[in-house]
Design an enzyme around this catalytic site. Structure first.
Site, PDB file in Angstrom:
ATOM      1  N   LEU A  78       0.878  -1.166   0.000  1.00  0.00           N
ATOM      2  CA  LEU A  78       0.000   0.000   0.000  1.00  0.00           C
ATOM      3  C   LEU A  78       0.914   1.215   0.000  1.00  0.00           C
ATOM      4  CD1 LEU A  78      -2.712  -0.912   2.684  1.00  0.00           C
ATOM      5  CD2 LEU A  78      -2.871  -1.139   0.204  1.00  0.00           C
ATOM      6  N   ASP A  79       0.539   2.255  -0.738  1.00  0.00           N
ATOM      7  CA  ASP A  79       1.423   3.417  -0.755  1.00  0.00           C
ATOM      8  C   ASP A  79       1.384   4.135   0.588  1.00  0.00           C
ATOM      9  OD1 ASP A  79      -0.558   5.502  -0.672  1.00  0.00           O
ATOM     10  OD2 ASP A  79      -0.877   5.298  -2.811  1.00  0.00           O
ATOM     11  N   LYS A  80       2.260   5.082   0.752  1.00  0.00           N
ATOM     12  CA  LYS A  80       2.473   5.747   2.042  1.00  0.00           C
ATOM     13  C   LYS A  80       1.193   6.354   2.604  1.00  0.00           C
ATOM     14  CE  LYS A  80       5.600   9.199   4.092  1.00  0.00           C
ATOM     15  NZ  LYS A  80       6.707  10.151   3.794  1.00  0.00           N
ATOM     16  N   THR A 135      -2.063   5.436   1.724  1.00  0.00           N
ATOM     17  CA  THR A 135      -3.203   4.526   1.752  1.00  0.00           C
ATOM     18  C   THR A 135      -3.192   3.768   3.067  1.00  0.00           C
ATOM     19  OG1 THR A 135      -3.207   4.275  -0.654  1.00  0.00           O
ATOM     20  CG2 THR A 135      -4.322   2.577   0.612  1.00  0.00           C
TER      21      THR A 135
END
Length: 244
Positions: free
Chosen positions: A101-103, A105
């Site tokens: 998951l990106d930073k 999310t």
């Protein structure tokens, strides 16, 4: 299995420390003090205690994390805190994130040291579904949602696979993907002239985010959840309580 290897795999000691503990009389196997950390034991049947504490054998670790914003999906990073830092130290050293998951999310993450399971769950051919709660800048029209459901072109000319979209309010809803290109949901909304403002993962295959977990909190998976993951990965070996 060697006793010192067992203690190392359980995350409670190093091999050298296990040798020192054995010489000091701090380790028992089935109630008997042992002096040789190199002795062979049966992790499934023998009871091992270190400093008076029973050590539980777990072949693999399976953790559900409610990822908070600002953490990166990695085991180490020099620029930002990593999700492993949220776990107990001995677990953090063993597991890795299954997917990313990106930073910014938040939501459901699976962390494990079961490489075969992770590989299968992330394999594109497996089509493991993931559902996200989205918040977008502008109201999402039915026309735009329909375009995304059918597939839109994103970076590199890639045509996304069909997806599911449930509109809850004009600017919120759920989107379900069976693939995971880089920033795919953000790119998909961009392709229809909209913008994601917040994103939370709710499900990953058969797993659903535990509503009791606050951001940054985690727990071990239940046997039923592990079994469901193995079934989703089409693995023949089904996990049960004798494995953990």
């Amino acid at each position: 299995m060697r006793l010192d290897k067992f203690l190392t795999a359980a995350g409670v000691s190093t091999r050298s420390a296990a040798s020192k503990s054995a010489r000091a009389g701090d380790i028992t196997v089935n109630g008997v003090r042992v002096k040789d950390a190199g002795m062979q034991i049966d992790p499934s049947n023998d009871t091992v205690m270190l400093h008076g504490q029973t050590i539980t054998w777990r072949e693999h670790i399976y953790v559900m994390l409610n990822k908070p914003e600002g953490y990166v999906s990695a085991t180490e990073d020099s620029r930002a805190p990593v999700v492993n830092a949220l776990l107990d130290e001995h677990d953090a050293a063993r597991v890795f994130p299954c997917g990313r998951l990106d930073k910014y999310t938040v939501g459901l993450m699976l962390l494990t040291d079961d490489g075969e399971l992770s590989h299968r769950l992330l394999a594109p051919a497996r089509h493991v579904a993931k559902t996200y709660r989205y918040h977008c800048r502008d109201p999402l029209t039915e026309d735009a949602a329909g375009r995304m459901r059918e597939g839109v072109h994103i970076e590199g000319g890639y045509l996304t696979a069909p997806c599911g979209i449930e509109i809850i309010t004009p600017t919120t809803g759920n989107i379900t993907l069976t693939e995971g290109k880089y920033h795919q949901i953000k790119q998909m909304f961009g392709a229809v002239g909209n913008e994601i403002t917040a994103l939370e993962r709710l499900t990953f295959g058969p797993l659903t985010l535990d509503g009791k977990l606050e951001r940054g909190e985690w727990r071990y998976l239940s046997d039923e959840e592990i079994n469901a993951l193995y079934a989703a990965a089409d693995l023949k070996k089904i996990k049960n309580t004798t494995d953990i």
